[in-house]
Design a protein around this motif. Structure first.
Motif, PDB file in Angstrom:
ATOM      1  N   LYS A 297       0.826  -1.218   0.000  1.00 28.06           N
ATOM      2  CA  LYS A 297       0.000   0.000   0.000  1.00 28.06           C
ATOM      3  C   LYS A 297       0.857   1.264   0.000  1.00 28.06           C
ATOM      4  CE  LYS A 297      -3.878  -1.946   2.596  1.00 28.06           C
ATOM      5  NZ  LYS A 297      -4.612  -1.904   3.876  1.00 28.06           N
ATOM      6  N   VAL A 298       1.908   1.269   0.809  1.00 30.67           N
ATOM      7  CA  VAL A 298       2.719   2.475   0.993  1.00 30.67           C
ATOM      8  C   VAL A 298       3.732   2.672  -0.128  1.00 30.67           C
ATOM      9  CG1 VAL A 298       4.422   3.591   2.504  1.00 30.67           C
ATOM     10  CG2 VAL A 298       2.419   2.461   3.492  1.00 30.67           C
ATOM     11  N   TYR A 299       4.435   1.571  -0.485  1.00 25.53           N
ATOM     12  CA  TYR A 299       5.553   1.681  -1.433  1.00 25.53           C
ATOM     13  C   TYR A 299       5.263   1.105  -2.814  1.00 25.53           C
ATOM     14  CZ  TYR A 299       8.143   2.664   2.848  1.00 25.53           C
ATOM     15  OH  TYR A 299       8.581   3.202   4.029  1.00 25.53           O
TER      16      TYR A 299
ATOM     17  N   THR B 222       6.995   5.418   7.985  1.00 25.79           N
ATOM     18  CA  THR B 222       7.157   4.990   6.595  1.00 25.79           C
ATOM     19  C   THR B 222       8.085   5.937   5.840  1.00 25.79           C
ATOM     20  OG1 THR B 222       5.161   6.197   5.960  1.00 25.79           O
ATOM     21  CG2 THR B 222       4.887   3.873   6.503  1.00 25.79           C
ATOM     22  N   PRO B 223       9.378   5.887   6.179  1.00 21.36           N
ATOM     23  CA  PRO B 223      10.316   6.752   5.458  1.00 21.36           C
ATOM     24  C   PRO B 223      10.461   6.304   4.014  1.00 21.36           C
ATOM     25  CG  PRO B 223      11.503   5.205   6.830  1.00 21.36           C
ATOM     26  CD  PRO B 223      10.039   5.028   7.140  1.00 21.36           C
ATOM     27  N   ASP B 224      10.960   7.205   3.184  1.00 18.77           N
ATOM     28  CA  ASP B 224      11.198   6.861   1.785  1.00 18.77           C
ATOM     29  C   ASP B 224      12.127   5.655   1.707  1.00 18.77           C
ATOM     30  OD1 ASP B 224       9.634   8.933   0.820  1.00 18.77           O
ATOM     31  OD2 ASP B 224      11.327  10.330   0.745  1.00 18.77           O
ATOM     32  N   PRO B 225      11.885   4.757   0.772  1.00 18.66           N
ATOM     33  CA  PRO B 225      12.754   3.581   0.644  1.00 18.66           C
ATOM     34  C   PRO B 225      14.141   3.996   0.167  1.00 18.66           C
ATOM     35  CG  PRO B 225      11.218   3.664  -1.176  1.00 18.66           C
ATOM     36  CD  PRO B 225      10.830   4.764  -0.230  1.00 18.66           C
ATOM     37  N   PRO B 226      15.133   3.156   0.439  1.00 20.66           N
ATOM     38  CA  PRO B 226      16.492   3.498   0.009  1.00 20.66           C
ATOM     39  C   PRO B 226      16.596   3.495  -1.511  1.00 20.66           C
ATOM     40  CG  PRO B 226      16.404   1.246   0.767  1.00 20.66           C
ATOM     41  CD  PRO B 226      15.057   1.846   1.055  1.00 20.66           C
TER      42      PRO B 226
END
Length: 70
Positions: free
Chosen positions: A19-21, A51-55
């Motif tokens: 859902k988030v990424y 939910t930080p931005d993915p690497p």
């Protein structure tokens, strides 16, 4: 400002990552950023996750041209 996701009844880690990424491959990333909640498999409604931005995907430079959209 930190990004968050508030769970719905029955959410699981992989479903939240999707859902988030937009992909379940970020499930581990989501879990790493919410270590105190790792003992939860299925969430109740109302739990707030970070939910930080993915690497950045450093492997993207090694993809064939047809995978990069170039």
């Amino acid at each position: 400002m930190a990004k968050t996701y508030t769970t719905q009844q029955g959410d699981a880690w992989d479903a939240i990552a999707h859902k988030v990424y937009g992909s379940e491959i970020y499930t581990g990333w989501l879990m790493q950023n919410n270590l105190p909640l790792l003992d939860i498999f299925v969430f109740e409604a109302g739990t707030v996750l970070q939910t930080p931005d993915p690497p950045e995907d450093d492997k993207a430079e090694n993809l064939p041209i047809w995978r990069t959209g170039a």
